[in-house]
Design a protein around this motif. Structure first.
Motif, PDB file in Angstrom:
ATOM      1  N   VAL A 140      -2.275   9.447  56.920  1.00 23.32           N
ATOM      2  CA  VAL A 140      -1.155  10.111  56.241  1.00 23.32           C
ATOM      3  C   VAL A 140      -1.655  10.913  55.037  1.00 23.32           C
ATOM      4  O   VAL A 140      -1.257  12.062  54.821  1.00 23.32           O
ATOM      5  CB  VAL A 140      -0.118   9.053  55.778  1.00 23.32           C
ATOM      6  CG1 VAL A 140       0.993   9.702  54.966  1.00 23.32           C
ATOM      7  CG2 VAL A 140       0.446   8.310  56.992  1.00 23.32           C
ATOM      8  N   CYS A 141      -2.522  10.292  54.239  1.00 21.06           N
ATOM      9  CA  CYS A 141      -3.034  10.936  53.022  1.00 21.06           C
ATOM     10  C   CYS A 141      -4.521  10.626  52.887  1.00 21.06           C
ATOM     11  O   CYS A 141      -4.894   9.576  52.349  1.00 21.06           O
ATOM     12  CB  CYS A 141      -2.261  10.421  51.794  1.00 21.06           C
ATOM     13  SG  CYS A 141      -2.887  11.096  50.239  1.00 21.06           S
ATOM     14  N   PRO A 142      -5.383  11.502  53.375  1.00 20.80           N
ATOM     15  CA  PRO A 142      -6.827  11.224  53.362  1.00 20.80           C
ATOM     16  C   PRO A 142      -7.355  10.844  51.978  1.00 20.80           C
ATOM     17  O   PRO A 142      -8.164   9.925  51.848  1.00 20.80           O
ATOM     18  CB  PRO A 142      -7.443  12.530  53.868  1.00 20.80           C
ATOM     19  CG  PRO A 142      -6.377  13.146  54.719  1.00 20.80           C
ATOM     20  CD  PRO A 142      -5.069  12.780  54.066  1.00 20.80           C
ATOM     21  N   ARG A 143      -6.900  11.518  50.946  1.00 14.68           N
ATOM     22  CA  ARG A 143      -7.420  11.243  49.597  1.00 14.68           C
ATOM     23  C   ARG A 143      -7.086   9.820  49.147  1.00 14.68           C
ATOM     24  O   ARG A 143      -7.872   9.171  48.457  1.00 14.68           O
ATOM     25  CB  ARG A 143      -6.835  12.282  48.625  1.00 14.68           C
ATOM     26  CG  ARG A 143      -7.038  11.997  47.154  1.00 14.68           C
ATOM     27  CD  ARG A 143      -8.492  12.117  46.725  1.00 14.68           C
ATOM     28  NE  ARG A 143      -8.610  12.165  45.281  1.00 14.68           N
ATOM     29  CZ  ARG A 143      -9.634  11.628  44.610  1.00 14.68           C
ATOM     30  NH1 ARG A 143     -10.616  11.037  45.237  1.00 14.68           N
ATOM     31  NH2 ARG A 143      -9.666  11.718  43.307  1.00 14.68           N
ATOM     32  N   SER A 144      -5.916   9.314  49.549  1.00 10.19           N
ATOM     33  CA  SER A 144      -5.524   7.969  49.112  1.00 10.19           C
ATOM     34  C   SER A 144      -6.396   6.884  49.731  1.00 10.19           C
ATOM     35  O   SER A 144      -6.423   5.752  49.228  1.00 10.19           O
ATOM     36  CB  SER A 144      -4.048   7.708  49.442  1.00 10.19           C
ATOM     37  OG  SER A 144      -3.234   8.555  48.666  1.00 10.19           O
ATOM     38  N   ALA A 145      -7.119   7.217  50.799  1.00 12.20           N
ATOM     39  CA  ALA A 145      -8.047   6.235  51.373  1.00 12.20           C
ATOM     40  C   ALA A 145      -9.134   5.875  50.368  1.00 12.20           C
ATOM     41  O   ALA A 145      -9.715   4.784  50.436  1.00 12.20           O
ATOM     42  CB  ALA A 145      -8.665   6.779  52.661  1.00 12.20           C
ATOM     43  N   ASP A 146      -9.393   6.777  49.402  1.00 18.33           N
ATOM     44  CA  ASP A 146     -10.377   6.463  48.357  1.00 18.33           C
ATOM     45  C   ASP A 146      -9.911   5.288  47.506  1.00 18.33           C
ATOM     46  O   ASP A 146     -10.730   4.559  46.950  1.00 18.33           O
ATOM     47  CB  ASP A 146     -10.591   7.673  47.425  1.00 18.33           C
ATOM     48  CG  ASP A 146     -11.208   8.843  48.160  1.00 18.33           C
ATOM     49  OD1 ASP A 146     -11.705   8.658  49.288  1.00 18.33           O
ATOM     50  OD2 ASP A 146     -11.181   9.956  47.601  1.00 18.33           O
ATOM     51  N   VAL A 147      -8.607   5.144  47.383  1.00  8.98           N
ATOM     52  CA  VAL A 147      -8.083   4.037  46.575  1.00  8.98           C
ATOM     53  C   VAL A 147      -8.288   2.710  47.320  1.00  8.98           C
ATOM     54  O   VAL A 147      -8.636   1.701  46.716  1.00  8.98           O
ATOM     55  CB  VAL A 147      -6.594   4.263  46.220  1.00  8.98           C
ATOM     56  CG1 VAL A 147      -6.081   3.123  45.358  1.00  8.98           C
ATOM     57  CG2 VAL A 147      -6.416   5.596  45.509  1.00  8.98           C
ATOM     58  N   VAL A 148      -8.112   2.746  48.640  1.00  5.74           N
ATOM     59  CA  VAL A 148      -8.398   1.536  49.439  1.00  5.74           C
ATOM     60  C   VAL A 148      -9.889   1.205  49.312  1.00  5.74           C
ATOM     61  O   VAL A 148     -10.277   0.040  49.195  1.00  5.74           O
ATOM     62  CB  VAL A 148      -8.008   1.728  50.923  1.00  5.74           C
ATOM     63  CG1 VAL A 148      -8.191   0.421  51.683  1.00  5.74           C
ATOM     64  CG2 VAL A 148      -6.574   2.223  51.064  1.00  5.74           C
ATOM     65  N   SER A 194      -9.116  16.296  41.433  1.00  2.87           N
ATOM     66  CA  SER A 194     -10.347  15.496  41.313  1.00  2.87           C
ATOM     67  C   SER A 194     -10.107  14.177  40.590  1.00  2.87           C
ATOM     68  O   SER A 194     -10.933  13.268  40.653  1.00  2.87           O
ATOM     69  CB  SER A 194     -11.413  16.303  40.573  1.00  2.87           C
ATOM     70  OG  SER A 194     -10.939  16.593  39.279  1.00  2.87           O
ATOM     71  N   ARG A 195      -8.950  14.063  39.888  1.00  2.00           N
ATOM     72  CA  ARG A 195      -8.733  12.824  39.112  1.00  2.00           C
ATOM     73  C   ARG A 195      -8.402  11.638  40.009  1.00  2.00           C
ATOM     74  O   ARG A 195      -7.768  11.802  41.064  1.00  2.00           O
ATOM     75  CB  ARG A 195      -7.597  13.033  38.102  1.00  2.00           C
ATOM     76  CG  ARG A 195      -8.031  13.878  36.913  1.00  2.00           C
ATOM     77  CD  ARG A 195      -6.842  14.306  36.121  1.00  2.00           C
ATOM     78  NE  ARG A 195      -5.935  15.096  36.974  1.00  2.00           N
ATOM     79  CZ  ARG A 195      -4.760  15.548  36.592  1.00  2.00           C
ATOM     80  NH1 ARG A 195      -4.313  15.317  35.387  1.00  2.00           N
ATOM     81  NH2 ARG A 195      -3.999  16.251  37.417  1.00  2.00           N
ATOM     82  N   PHE A 196      -8.802  10.465  39.585  1.00  3.36           N
ATOM     83  CA  PHE A 196      -8.496   9.262  40.353  1.00  3.36           C
ATOM     84  C   PHE A 196      -6.979   9.050  40.340  1.00  3.36           C
ATOM     85  O   PHE A 196      -6.355   9.069  39.272  1.00  3.36           O
ATOM     86  CB  PHE A 196      -9.197   8.044  39.735  1.00  3.36           C
ATOM     87  CG  PHE A 196      -8.944   6.773  40.501  1.00  3.36           C
ATOM     88  CD1 PHE A 196      -9.613   6.529  41.690  1.00  3.36           C
ATOM     89  CD2 PHE A 196      -8.031   5.827  40.051  1.00  3.36           C
ATOM     90  CE1 PHE A 196      -9.379   5.368  42.413  1.00  3.36           C
ATOM     91  CE2 PHE A 196      -7.794   4.666  40.767  1.00  3.36           C
ATOM     92  CZ  PHE A 196      -8.463   4.436  41.953  1.00  3.36           C
TER      93      PHE A 196
END
Ligand SMILES: Cc1cc2nc3c(=O)[nH]c(=O)nc-3n(C[C@H](O)[C@H](O)[C@H](O)COP(=O)(O)OP(=O)(O)OC[C@H]3O[C@@H](n4cnc5c(N)ncnc54)[C@H](O)[C@@H]3O)c2cc1C
Length: 382
Positions: free
Chosen positions: A79-87, A35-37
């Protein structure tokens, strides 16, 4: 009319895809359940020029377009769905409203840390009694000399457990014209951040409480009368939710397709059963049609802010397509799709949330209907 990317966009997509495969493929499953950013991912992306894609180079951005930022979401999420949150955080979230309307002093104070992925920003819009009816918000900011005194509370803010700065919608006075926004830093006396709660998606949010919280007048982002500008900035955030909905739906679609090619039952691969072939055809139609609406809204915005109508149509279509496709992908993959060993169930949970967040699909359909009839339909009881 041309439905293809430009050569420059193709090169950019290829570069981001390569970056994602090299740096984000490992650990994609673990990241989704954390859950952490992911500050480590944010700092990697900052070096790669994936934060501030649409911001001017003079402000530390890349001078790109909204379509470029959408391409970045698609390539990373594949590639990494969670990393799309960073975009999302670095291009579509409150950072975009902040970059659009912030004063030079505000930007010089916070923008470089945000674009370097050292700090994250959270948006405090929703209140316990003001969700869809956002203009019912009561959190107040009252002038007192060179300061403003903030009182009220906010709920459901993404990244709030870890954010360093918060873009808070406030009421300077009565009515629509009384609404604006301020920046509040974590640690400001009178600003309390509650214990984290967890969404179905696994993301955490904390209640934000302001009790006679004093902020300098320089922290006002948009003063009274700023609500329309705020919503114009918020349409970018909506488009990021739109792009992630579609990208995660596509991730689940690809996973289910690969599975259907190899998984055998009754002595045949699943893809040979017509009952599943038609599911894939329906899923492809949903993804392809929603994608065109997303690209239209992004391309028409170019370096500016997207139209409210095109954003509403695109978000509704992509939210529905993303969730319905991810849900079908779970079905096609059976118990494995329903397990945390694959990211398909994660995509289903995440896409579900975006049907509520950033303007629920019902509220967006209200806006679309107003466009259809060229009439405003007041939702309030008269
Ligand atoms: C994953 C996620 C992330 C979020 N992140 C943030 C964030 O970062 N910052 C922030 O401030 N908030 C955030 N939110 C909150 C979000 O903005 C609200 O959930 C949203 O505005 C809806 O408000 P509500 O949940 O209070 O639902 P309500 O407004 O109580 O609505 C309940 C239901 O009634 C429907 N409804 C309400 N009014 C109408 C109407 N007039 N016509 C038809 N249907 C109607 C809604 O569509 C919904 O289905 C997030 C929410 C989620 C799920």
């Amino acid at each position: 009319m041309n439905f293809d990317f430009t050569d420059q966009q193709k090169i950019f997509a290829e570069q981001v895809g390569r970056f994602a495969r090299e740096h984000l493929a490992d650990g994609a499953l673990k990241r989704a359940h954390d859950s952490r950013f992911p500050f480590d991912v944010a700092q990697l992306m900052a070096k790669q020029g994936l934060l501030g894609i649409t911001l001017p180079e003079s402000e530390g951005g890349q001078g790109g377009t909204l379509t470029d930022a959408v391409i970045a979401i698609e390539q990373v999420a594949a590639v990494c769905p969670r990393s799309a949150d960073v975009v999302q955080f670095g291009n579509f979230g409150p950072i975009r409203t902040f970059a659009e309307y912030g004063t030079p002093a505000q930007k010089s104070r916070w923008l470089s840390d945000l674009l370097a992925g050292r700090i994250v920003m959270s948006l405090g819009m929703t209140e316990p009694d003001a969700g869809s009816a956002v203009t019912d918000l009561r959190t107040s900011a009252q002038a007192d000399g060179a300061q403003y005194v903030v009182n009220g509370s906010k709920v459901f803010s993404t990244f709030s457990p870890e954010a360093q700065i918060f873009l808070i919608y406030v009421r300077f006075g009565p009515g629509l014209d009384g609404i604006g926004s301020v920046i509040v830093e974590r640690g400001t006396p009178g600003f309390a951040i509650g214990q984290p709660s967890t969404f179905m998606s696994g993301e955490e949010w904390s209640e934000l409480h302001f009790a006679d919280c004093r902020i300098p007048a320089e922290n006002v982002l948009l003063g009274p009368g700023g609500f329309k500008k705020q919503m114009a900035g918020f349409n970018v955030e909506r488009l990021g939710n739109t792009a992630r909905s579609l990208a995660l739906g596509r991730y689940a679609f690809n996973a289910a397709r690969d599975y259907a090619l190899t998984r055998q039952q009754f002595g045949r691969p699943l893809c040979e059963f017509q009952g599943l072939q038609w599911k894939f055809a329906d899923m492809a139609i949903k993804l392809e049609s929603a994608q065109l609406l997303l690209y239209r809204a992004a391309a028409n915005a170019d370096r500016g802010l997207p139209s409210a109508y095109e954003t509403a149509v695109a978000k509704t279509a992509c939210n529905q397509a993303g969730f319905e496709v991810a849900s079908e992908a779970v079905q096609i993959m059976g118990a494995l799709g329903f397990s945390r060993e694959t990211l398909v169930e994660y995509c289903m949970r995440r896409t579900r949330g975006w049907m509520i967040a950033g303007g629920s699909i019902e509220m967006l359909k209200n806006r679309i209907a107003e466009h259809v009839f060229d009439r405003r339909f007041d939702q309030r009881k008269r």
